[in-house]
Design a protein around this motif. Structure first.
Motif, mmCIF file in Angstrom:
data_model
loop_
_atom_site.group_PDB
_atom_site.id
_atom_site.type_symbol
_atom_site.label_atom_id
_atom_site.label_comp_id
_atom_site.label_asym_id
_atom_site.label_seq_id
_atom_site.Cartn_x
_atom_site.Cartn_y
_atom_site.Cartn_z
ATOM 1 N N ALA A 194 8.214 0.681 -7.476
ATOM 2 C CA ALA A 194 6.911 0.741 -6.643
ATOM 3 C C ALA A 194 6.324 2.119 -7.304
ATOM 4 O O ALA A 194 4.970 1.928 -7.508
ATOM 5 C CB ALA A 194 7.242 1.303 -5.408
ATOM 6 N N ALA A 195 6.933 3.203 -7.871
ATOM 7 C CA ALA A 195 6.261 4.276 -8.406
ATOM 8 C C ALA A 195 5.748 3.894 -9.695
ATOM 9 O O ALA A 195 4.569 4.231 -9.808
ATOM 10 C CB ALA A 195 7.390 5.471 -8.563
ATOM 11 N N PHE A 196 6.321 3.063 -10.613
ATOM 12 C CA PHE A 196 5.695 2.729 -11.793
ATOM 13 C C PHE A 196 4.249 1.929 -11.365
ATOM 14 O O PHE A 196 3.482 2.035 -12.146
ATOM 15 C CB PHE A 196 6.644 1.745 -12.591
ATOM 16 N N LEU A 197 4.173 1.026 -10.436
ATOM 17 C CA LEU A 197 3.234 0.199 -9.993
ATOM 18 C C LEU A 197 2.083 1.178 -9.329
ATOM 19 O O LEU A 197 1.131 0.740 -9.014
ATOM 20 C CB LEU A 197 3.528 -0.927 -9.097
ATOM 21 N N GLN A 198 2.263 2.624 -9.393
ATOM 22 C CA GLN A 198 1.254 3.627 -8.739
ATOM 23 C C GLN A 198 1.067 3.406 -7.353
ATOM 24 O O GLN A 198 0.114 3.632 -6.380
ATOM 25 C CB GLN A 198 -0.027 3.534 -9.495
ATOM 26 N N ILE A 199 2.167 2.772 -6.358
ATOM 27 C CA ILE A 199 2.230 2.757 -4.835
ATOM 28 C C ILE A 199 3.122 4.008 -4.371
ATOM 29 O O ILE A 199 3.925 4.475 -4.815
ATOM 30 C CB ILE A 199 3.124 1.575 -4.408
ATOM 31 N N PRO A 200 2.088 4.653 -3.500
ATOM 32 C CA PRO A 200 2.700 5.761 -2.887
ATOM 33 C C PRO A 200 3.944 5.582 -2.460
ATOM 34 O O PRO A 200 4.123 4.464 -1.640
ATOM 35 C CB PRO A 200 1.389 6.268 -1.937
ATOM 36 N N ASP A 228 0.925 -1.328 -0.099
ATOM 37 C CA ASP A 228 -0.127 0.182 0.102
ATOM 38 C C ASP A 228 0.746 1.105 -0.024
ATOM 39 O O ASP A 228 0.344 2.170 -0.555
ATOM 40 C CB ASP A 228 -0.875 0.119 1.224
ATOM 41 N N ILE A 229 1.953 0.908 0.567
ATOM 42 C CA ILE A 229 2.961 2.270 0.708
ATOM 43 C C ILE A 229 4.461 1.669 0.722
ATOM 44 O O ILE A 229 4.604 0.490 1.077
ATOM 45 C CB ILE A 229 2.699 3.071 2.114
ATOM 46 N N PHE A 230 5.401 2.392 -0.034
ATOM 47 C CA PHE A 230 6.724 1.928 -0.211
ATOM 48 C C PHE A 230 7.726 2.840 0.313
ATOM 49 O O PHE A 230 7.377 4.035 0.090
ATOM 50 C CB PHE A 230 6.799 1.897 -1.692
ATOM 51 N N LEU A 231 8.523 2.503 1.246
ATOM 52 C CA LEU A 231 9.499 3.576 1.910
ATOM 53 C C LEU A 231 10.880 3.076 1.128
ATOM 54 O O LEU A 231 11.247 1.889 1.476
ATOM 55 C CB LEU A 231 9.629 3.245 3.487
ATOM 56 N N SER A 232 11.602 3.934 0.905
ATOM 57 C CA SER A 232 12.962 3.572 0.292
ATOM 58 C C SER A 232 14.033 4.804 0.164
ATOM 59 O O SER A 232 13.685 6.191 0.168
ATOM 60 C CB SER A 232 12.577 2.981 -1.063
ATOM 61 N N ASN A 233 15.144 4.158 0.163
ATOM 62 C CA ASN A 233 16.374 5.147 -0.355
ATOM 63 C C ASN A 233 16.005 5.254 -1.868
ATOM 64 O O ASN A 233 15.212 4.810 -2.647
ATOM 65 C CB ASN A 233 17.535 4.512 -0.143
ATOM 66 N N ASP A 234 16.668 6.321 -2.369
ATOM 67 C CA ASP A 234 16.866 6.491 -3.997
ATOM 68 C C ASP A 234 17.377 5.373 -4.663
ATOM 69 O O ASP A 234 18.524 4.839 -4.426
ATOM 70 C CB ASP A 234 17.680 7.712 -4.017
ATOM 71 N N SER A 235 16.381 4.507 -5.041
ATOM 72 C CA SER A 235 16.907 3.129 -5.658
ATOM 73 C C SER A 235 16.038 2.715 -6.730
ATOM 74 O O SER A 235 14.836 3.242 -7.007
ATOM 75 C CB SER A 235 16.823 1.840 -4.334
ATOM 76 N N ALA A 236 16.277 1.527 -7.527
ATOM 77 C CA ALA A 236 15.450 0.997 -8.588
ATOM 78 C C ALA A 236 14.410 0.343 -8.001
ATOM 79 O O ALA A 236 13.397 0.776 -8.546
ATOM 80 C CB ALA A 236 16.416 0.169 -9.285
ATOM 81 N N LEU A 237 14.076 -0.029 -6.877
ATOM 82 C CA LEU A 237 13.008 -0.615 -6.403
ATOM 83 C C LEU A 237 12.015 0.513 -6.076
ATOM 84 O O LEU A 237 10.734 0.377 -6.195
ATOM 85 C CB LEU A 237 13.207 -1.559 -5.164
ATOM 86 N N LYS A 272 1.923 9.580 -6.321
ATOM 87 C CA LYS A 272 1.799 10.383 -5.099
ATOM 88 C C LYS A 272 3.115 10.120 -4.058
ATOM 89 O O LYS A 272 3.253 8.834 -3.931
ATOM 90 C CB LYS A 272 0.680 9.839 -3.982
ATOM 91 N N HIS A 273 3.771 10.884 -3.846
ATOM 92 C CA HIS A 273 5.225 10.668 -2.969
ATOM 93 C C HIS A 273 5.491 11.658 -2.136
ATOM 94 O O HIS A 273 4.898 12.984 -2.287
ATOM 95 C CB HIS A 273 6.270 10.229 -3.906
#
Length: 195
Positions: free
Chosen positions: A124-130, A111-120, A149-150
């Motif tokens: 997540a953004a491509f999959l429309q996950i905030p 539902d939400i994705f927390l990440s450093n600046d990374s490929a994953l 949304k980010h």
């Protein structure tokens, strides 16, 4: 390197894999899933927020009923597995050693994705996950999540630190506080619930 062909059978198979991997009850909509990617390319390790802080966020998030956390560990983050082993339980999972399509399928369940600046983060953004994206020295103008949304957390301007070595660069990520990250996750939770 993506060598698999994308087809409907592959997508359906991987979606089923993701549901089994997450061990979700039938009412999967009742669960809120936070994906966390604590790593990045080894050559850019200075872009990593400390793993202990990601673990703290994961524990805090998963304390509430109906919540699970999934840590995504790729080939460049294998050194983090031993730190995650003690925190694994039925609400904190570790996703490692999967094929790319399986990893994408599991990310798609978040539902939400927390990440450093990374490929994953970009997947997540491509999959429309905030996304809550943590940035140190890299340019959010160039590398931010696109068309999703980010919330971007960044404490240092690149121009201010041109003379720093990698160790000093890695310390810039420590300026981002856990309380700020948790607050931004909670604000995205409000957005997710409204959808």
């Amino acid at each position: 390197n993506i060598s698999d062909d994308i087809d409907l059978k592959t997508c359906i198979r991987e979606a089923e894999f993701a549901k089994q991997f997450l061990n979700l009850p039938d009412k999967e909509k009742d669960w809120i899933l936070l994906g966390i990617h604590p790593g990045c390319d080894k050559r850019n390790a200075y872009k990593r927020w400390p793993i202990e802080r990601f673990i703290s966020i994961g524990r805090l998030f998963s304390q509430r009923p109906g919540r699970k956390v999934i840590f995504f560990i790729g080939p460049d983050e294998m050194d983090l597995l031993t730190l995650l082993d003690p925190v694994k339980d039925d609400k904190i999972l570790v996703c490692s050693g999967l094929r790319l399509w399986q990893t994408i399928a599991v990310i798609s369940m978040c539902d939400i994705f927390l990440s450093n600046d990374s490929a994953l983060m970009h997947i997540a953004a491509f999959l429309q996950i905030p996304v809550v994206a943590l940035f140190g020295l890299t340019s959010p103008t160039k590398n931010r999540p696109w068309k999703v949304k980010h919330i971007l957390l960044k404490k240092v301007n690149r121009e201010d630190i041109t003379s720093l070595n990698d160790f000093q660069k890695s310390k810039t990520m420590m300026l981002i506080e856990e309380s700020e990250v948790m607050s931004e996750i909670n604000s995205l939770l409000s957005y997710v619930r409204e959808k």
